[in-house]
Scaffold this motif. Structure first.
Motif, PDB file in Angstrom:
ATOM      1  N   ASP A 179     -24.857 -76.183 -20.495  1.00 62.71           N
ATOM      2  CA  ASP A 179     -25.750 -76.973 -21.355  1.00 62.71           C
ATOM      3  C   ASP A 179     -25.741 -76.438 -22.784  1.00 62.71           C
ATOM      4  OD1 ASP A 179     -26.455 -78.468 -19.177  1.00 62.71           O
ATOM      5  OD2 ASP A 179     -28.362 -77.434 -18.821  1.00 62.71           O
ATOM      6  N   LYS A 180     -25.806 -75.106 -22.898  1.00 62.67           N
ATOM      7  CA  LYS A 180     -25.851 -74.486 -24.238  1.00 62.67           C
ATOM      8  C   LYS A 180     -24.546 -74.747 -24.993  1.00 62.67           C
ATOM      9  CE  LYS A 180     -29.551 -73.855 -23.626  1.00 62.67           C
ATOM     10  NZ  LYS A 180     -30.595 -74.519 -24.404  1.00 62.67           N
ATOM     11  N   ILE A 181     -23.429 -74.639 -24.273  1.00 62.13           N
ATOM     12  CA  ILE A 181     -22.125 -74.868 -24.906  1.00 62.13           C
ATOM     13  C   ILE A 181     -22.030 -76.325 -25.367  1.00 62.13           C
ATOM     14  CG2 ILE A 181     -19.631 -75.019 -24.437  1.00 62.13           C
ATOM     15  CD1 ILE A 181     -19.997 -72.504 -22.647  1.00 62.13           C
ATOM     16  N   ARG A 182     -22.505 -77.241 -24.524  1.00 60.37           N
ATOM     17  CA  ARG A 182     -22.480 -78.667 -24.899  1.00 60.37           C
ATOM     18  C   ARG A 182     -23.375 -78.939 -26.103  1.00 60.37           C
ATOM     19  NH1 ARG A 182     -22.708 -79.935 -19.066  1.00 60.37           N
ATOM     20  NH2 ARG A 182     -20.595 -80.453 -18.420  1.00 60.37           N
ATOM     21  N   GLU A 183     -24.574 -78.328 -26.113  1.00 66.75           N
ATOM     22  CA  GLU A 183     -25.496 -78.529 -27.249  1.00 66.75           C
ATOM     23  C   GLU A 183     -24.876 -78.025 -28.549  1.00 66.75           C
ATOM     24  OE1 GLU A 183     -29.263 -76.572 -26.487  1.00 66.75           O
ATOM     25  OE2 GLU A 183     -29.541 -77.742 -24.645  1.00 66.75           O
ATOM     26  N   TRP A 184     -24.303 -76.842 -28.452  1.00 71.38           N
ATOM     27  CA  TRP A 184     -23.648 -76.223 -29.586  1.00 71.38           C
ATOM     28  C   TRP A 184     -22.574 -77.141 -30.133  1.00 71.38           C
ATOM     29  CZ3 TRP A 184     -22.183 -70.559 -28.065  1.00 71.38           C
ATOM     30  CH2 TRP A 184     -22.568 -69.681 -29.070  1.00 71.38           C
ATOM     31  N   ASN A 185     -21.747 -77.613 -29.206  1.00 74.17           N
ATOM     32  CA  ASN A 185     -20.638 -78.485 -29.573  1.00 74.17           C
ATOM     33  C   ASN A 185     -21.143 -79.809 -30.151  1.00 74.17           C
ATOM     34  OD1 ASN A 185     -18.301 -80.554 -27.998  1.00 74.17           O
ATOM     35  ND2 ASN A 185     -17.733 -79.109 -29.586  1.00 74.17           N
ATOM     36  N   ILE A 191     -15.330 -75.296 -30.618  1.00 72.79           N
ATOM     37  CA  ILE A 191     -15.399 -74.230 -29.615  1.00 72.79           C
ATOM     38  C   ILE A 191     -14.064 -74.088 -28.883  1.00 72.79           C
ATOM     39  CG2 ILE A 191     -16.565 -73.427 -27.504  1.00 72.79           C
ATOM     40  CD1 ILE A 191     -19.054 -74.928 -28.384  1.00 72.79           C
ATOM     41  N   ILE A 192     -13.582 -72.865 -28.806  1.00 77.67           N
ATOM     42  CA  ILE A 192     -12.407 -72.586 -27.982  1.00 77.67           C
ATOM     43  C   ILE A 192     -12.877 -71.744 -26.804  1.00 77.67           C
ATOM     44  CG2 ILE A 192     -10.083 -71.617 -27.876  1.00 77.67           C
ATOM     45  CD1 ILE A 192      -9.933 -71.903 -30.921  1.00 77.67           C
ATOM     46  N   LEU A 193     -12.676 -72.287 -25.615  1.00 79.64           N
ATOM     47  CA  LEU A 193     -13.179 -71.659 -24.395  1.00 79.64           C
ATOM     48  C   LEU A 193     -12.008 -71.164 -23.551  1.00 79.64           C
ATOM     49  CD1 LEU A 193     -15.408 -71.157 -22.214  1.00 79.64           C
ATOM     50  CD2 LEU A 193     -15.098 -73.544 -21.532  1.00 79.64           C
ATOM     51  N   VAL A 194     -11.945 -69.853 -23.342  1.00 82.80           N
ATOM     52  CA  VAL A 194     -10.949 -69.270 -22.444  1.00 82.80           C
ATOM     53  C   VAL A 194     -11.638 -68.994 -21.122  1.00 82.80           C
ATOM     54  CG1 VAL A 194      -9.564 -67.203 -21.955  1.00 82.80           C
ATOM     55  CG2 VAL A 194      -9.557 -68.196 -24.251  1.00 82.80           C
ATOM     56  N   SER A 195     -11.081 -69.496 -20.025  1.00 78.34           N
ATOM     57  CA  SER A 195     -11.669 -69.204 -18.728  1.00 78.34           C
ATOM     58  C   SER A 195     -10.662 -69.392 -17.609  1.00 78.34           C
ATOM     59  CB  SER A 195     -12.886 -70.096 -18.493  1.00 78.34           C
ATOM     60  OG  SER A 195     -13.475 -69.810 -17.253  1.00 78.34           O
ATOM     61  N   HIS A 196     -10.791 -68.526 -16.596  1.00 74.06           N
ATOM     62  CA  HIS A 196     -10.004 -68.696 -15.370  1.00 74.06           C
ATOM     63  C   HIS A 196     -10.686 -69.703 -14.452  1.00 74.06           C
ATOM     64  CE1 HIS A 196      -7.720 -64.816 -15.886  1.00 74.06           C
ATOM     65  NE2 HIS A 196      -6.824 -65.713 -15.554  1.00 74.06           N
ATOM     66  N   ASP A 197     -11.918 -70.042 -14.814  1.00 74.75           N
ATOM     67  CA  ASP A 197     -12.743 -70.898 -13.977  1.00 74.75           C
ATOM     68  C   ASP A 197     -12.392 -72.353 -14.296  1.00 74.75           C
ATOM     69  OD1 ASP A 197     -14.827 -72.361 -12.862  1.00 74.75           O
ATOM     70  OD2 ASP A 197     -16.317 -70.802 -13.296  1.00 74.75           O
ATOM     71  N   MET A 198     -11.447 -72.891 -13.531  1.00 70.33           N
ATOM     72  CA  MET A 198     -10.917 -74.221 -13.844  1.00 70.33           C
ATOM     73  C   MET A 198     -12.001 -75.288 -13.772  1.00 70.33           C
ATOM     74  SD  MET A 198      -7.911 -73.846 -14.773  1.00 70.33           S
ATOM     75  CE  MET A 198      -6.843 -72.440 -14.828  1.00 70.33           C
ATOM     76  N   GLY A 199     -12.964 -75.117 -12.846  1.00 71.31           N
ATOM     77  CA  GLY A 199     -14.055 -76.077 -12.741  1.00 71.31           C
ATOM     78  C   GLY A 199     -14.806 -76.171 -14.065  1.00 71.31           C
TER      79      GLY A 199
END
Ligand SMILES: Nc1ncnc2c1ncn2[C@@H]1O[C@H](COP(=O)(O)OP(=O)(O)O)[C@@H](O)[C@H]1O
Ligand SMILES: [Mg+2]
Length: 242
Positions: A179-185, A191-199
């Protein structure tokens, strides 16, 4: 204030190893990009260059048309690039409020009162108000990530780099972070998001860039990148493949 990021012919070598092999990428202001790739593909190195922690071997990075490579992380933070770390960086012995003020008070012309007011407002949105005067050591791993988000928000960035923000975070807290990332965006932050969490990547991002051995092997809509043979092949044998 915009937030367009341009990467041109970027190369980064460590001794004999070329971790980034001549990458070209443009991120428009307000994009939320997922950056994926197997271990060692160069994701953290790329964020480290954009954030000013490493100097590129060659090539350049432009923020809103201005070259920003060669600047220090502190200068870049003031120019509008904020980042989180794969290993969370908070000052454990300082209180949450003190953590929030560390970067903010370093900005010339910021009054303590104004910074504290802003810190309170940000802590409130992160549901951390009641812990404001506790040492950061009292936080769970996920809450420490939120505090790191809070510290980045204090600098009102145009571009935010998030390196594995969901590692070890409880699912409920993870949803709150989404939610916070979406609000920020939604407020216009790139935003560049690095994650192994594909979901998480595929749930949040409308554009995904895949790296393998320091090269871009796919860039586009999540559905297309997910089905791309080069991406599937890069993940074969990688035990983090989801
Ligand atoms: N500080 C460093 N010194 C030497 N080699 C490094 C350094 N940082 C990264 N590398 C190498 O660069 C490559 C990419 O690493 P990294 O960017 O950490 O990948 P990722 O974040 O995608 O797992 C790897 O081969 C890694 O060993
Ligand atoms: Mg990494």
């Amino acid at each position: 204030m915009s937030g367009q990021l341009q990467i041109r012919r970027l190369v980064k070598s460590f001794g004999g190893v070329q971790a980034i092999k001549g990458i070209d990428l443009t991120f428009a202001q307000g994009e939320l990009i997922g950056l994926i790739g197997p271990n060692g593909s160069g994701k953290t190195t790329l964020l480290n260059i954009i954030g000013g922690y490493y100097n590129a071997t060659s090539g350049d990075v432009l923020l809103d048309g201005q070259r920003c490579d060669g600047k220090s992380p502190v200068q870049l933070a003031r120019a509008g690039i904020g980042r989180s770390f794969q290993v969370t960086k908070v000052f454990k012995r300082l209180t949450l409020m003190e953590n929030m003020l560390v970067g903010a008070l370093a900005v010339p012309g910021t009054s303590r009162k104004a910074a504290e007011e802003r810190a309170r407002a940000v802590l409130e949105t992160l549901l951390l108000t009641r812990l404001a005067d506790q040492p950061a050591s009292s936080l769970s791993g996920g809450q420490a990530k939120l505090l790191e988000f809070g510290r980045i928000m204090m600098l009102s960035p145009r571009v935010v780099l998030l390196d594995e923000p969901f590692g070890g975070v409880h699912p409920d807290l993870k949803r709150f972070m989404y939610d916070k990332i979406r609000e920020w965006n939604a407020s216009g932050v790139t935003i560049i998001l690095v994650s192994h969490d594909m979901g998480s990547i595929f749930g949040l991002c409308r554009r995904v860039v895949a790296l393998s051995y320091g090269e871009i092997i796919a860039d586009g809509l999540p559905e297309a990148v997910k089905a791309d043979p080069a991406v599937l092949e890069a993940y074969l044998g990688d035990n983090h493949a989801a």
